[in-house]
Scaffold this active site. Sequence first.
Site, PDB file in Angstrom:
ATOM      1  N   THR A  13       0.706  -1.257   0.010  1.00 12.30           N
ATOM      2  CA  THR A  13       0.064   0.073   0.006  1.00 12.30           C
ATOM      3  C   THR A  13       1.110   1.203   0.140  1.00 12.30           C
ATOM      4  O   THR A  13       0.479   2.419  -0.631  1.00 12.30           O
ATOM      5  CB  THR A  13      -0.958  -0.001   1.236  1.00 12.30           C
ATOM      6  OG1 THR A  13      -0.225   0.152   2.382  1.00 12.30           O
ATOM      7  CG2 THR A  13      -1.987  -1.176   1.131  1.00 12.30           C
ATOM      8  N   GLY A  14       2.063   1.266   0.675  1.00 11.96           N
ATOM      9  CA  GLY A  14       3.010   2.514   0.842  1.00 11.96           C
ATOM     10  C   GLY A  14       3.693   2.669  -0.616  1.00 11.96           C
ATOM     11  O   GLY A  14       3.348   3.918  -1.204  1.00 11.96           O
ATOM     12  N   LYS A  15       3.616   1.555  -1.263  1.00 12.26           N
ATOM     13  CA  LYS A  15       4.471   1.891  -2.919  1.00 12.26           C
ATOM     14  C   LYS A  15       3.187   2.418  -3.710  1.00 12.26           C
ATOM     15  O   LYS A  15       3.462   3.301  -4.450  1.00 12.26           O
ATOM     16  CB  LYS A  15       4.801   0.430  -3.195  1.00 12.26           C
ATOM     17  CG  LYS A  15       6.365   0.219  -2.841  1.00 12.26           C
ATOM     18  CD  LYS A  15       6.758  -1.061  -3.331  1.00 12.26           C
ATOM     19  CE  LYS A  15       8.051  -1.643  -3.101  1.00 12.26           C
ATOM     20  NZ  LYS A  15       8.802  -2.665  -3.719  1.00 12.26           N
ATOM     21  N   GLU A  44       6.881 -14.717  -7.968  1.00 16.84           N
ATOM     22  CA  GLU A  44       8.385 -15.224  -7.182  1.00 16.84           C
ATOM     23  C   GLU A  44       9.373 -14.502  -7.990  1.00 16.84           C
ATOM     24  O   GLU A  44       9.833 -14.224  -8.863  1.00 16.84           O
ATOM     25  CB  GLU A  44       8.373 -16.813  -7.671  1.00 16.84           C
ATOM     26  CG  GLU A  44       9.518 -17.406  -6.537  1.00 16.84           C
ATOM     27  CD  GLU A  44       9.773 -18.784  -6.928  1.00 16.84           C
ATOM     28  OE1 GLU A  44      10.671 -19.403  -6.487  1.00 16.84           O
ATOM     29  OE2 GLU A  44       8.892 -19.395  -7.618  1.00 16.84           O
ATOM     30  N   ASP A  73      11.467  -2.826  -7.908  1.00 16.19           N
ATOM     31  CA  ASP A  73      12.043  -3.794  -7.005  1.00 16.19           C
ATOM     32  C   ASP A  73      13.092  -2.890  -6.191  1.00 16.19           C
ATOM     33  O   ASP A  73      13.740  -2.173  -6.708  1.00 16.19           O
ATOM     34  CB  ASP A  73      12.681  -5.080  -7.608  1.00 16.19           C
ATOM     35  CG  ASP A  73      12.898  -6.138  -6.130  1.00 16.19           C
ATOM     36  OD1 ASP A  73      12.134  -6.367  -5.435  1.00 16.19           O
ATOM     37  OD2 ASP A  73      14.264  -6.398  -6.391  1.00 16.19           O
ATOM     38  N   SER A  74      12.681  -2.604  -4.951  1.00 14.85           N
ATOM     39  CA  SER A  74      13.636  -1.713  -4.148  1.00 14.85           C
ATOM     40  C   SER A  74      14.008  -2.741  -2.896  1.00 14.85           C
ATOM     41  O   SER A  74      13.633  -3.615  -2.352  1.00 14.85           O
ATOM     42  CB  SER A  74      12.749  -0.696  -3.480  1.00 14.85           C
ATOM     43  OG  SER A  74      12.018  -0.049  -4.524  1.00 14.85           O
ATOM     44  N   HIS A 180      14.765   6.997  -3.480  1.00 15.95           N
ATOM     45  CA  HIS A 180      15.297   6.348  -4.369  1.00 15.95           C
ATOM     46  C   HIS A 180      14.208   5.946  -5.334  1.00 15.95           C
ATOM     47  O   HIS A 180      14.484   6.107  -6.487  1.00 15.95           O
ATOM     48  CB  HIS A 180      15.672   5.113  -4.063  1.00 15.95           C
ATOM     49  CG  HIS A 180      14.775   4.250  -2.931  1.00 15.95           C
ATOM     50  ND1 HIS A 180      14.457   4.910  -1.916  1.00 15.95           N
ATOM     51  CD2 HIS A 180      14.111   3.083  -2.795  1.00 15.95           C
ATOM     52  CE1 HIS A 180      13.703   4.212  -1.006  1.00 15.95           C
ATOM     53  NE2 HIS A 180      13.283   3.115  -1.885  1.00 15.95           N
TER      54      HIS A 180
END
Length: 205
Positions: A13-15, A44, A73-74, A180
């Site tokens: 939810t944050g992203k 996956e 992807d972080s 970022h």
Amino acid sequence: MTKPVLVIASSNTGKLAEFHELLQEALPHGAVDLRPQPAGVTVEETGADFLANACLKATAVARFTDAWALADDSGLCVDALDGRPGIHSARYAPSSARRLERLLEELAGRQDRSARFITALALARPDGSIALTSQGISNGHILEAPIGEGGFGYDPLFWIPAVGRSFAQMTPAQKRRHGHRGRAFAALRPRLAAALLHQPPAESS
């Protein structure tokens, strides 16, 4: 002309909130139908690095929804921990609170607390092929205790000296500028409308 559908390939939810704000600013109002990742979709993450995982997620969600998909992807890379947790940041411990605790435990007594957050973005076409990629990096260090109530994940422990705040203390505008994810999106933004709307790429300032 039917406007394109863009699915945010994440259940975080944050992203989702951050991407929604970034995309609202980057694209003409109402030009794209923004949608969250459908419930029950799991991918996956078997890639060797952030970009590989972002591409895996974007491709899988695009093919599942038959729509454009934007994935990231972080992760947090800590120098004293040889780059860990890295691509395993979300799986470093079972819960967000426990991930913060484990990080502090592993850094206990260490003087070098330098770290960086890395985001890789991938935009996939409805057929799953990758149209665009970018990367953003934020350098900082790990605090000895969480500070701030905002953000998510490791944000309360990640301090940006140039701002004098943790990610969890920053306003959304500050985080877009210094974070970022915001930096990765800024690199993608000039090409985004061209890809989605078949418009000429924005000129660099």
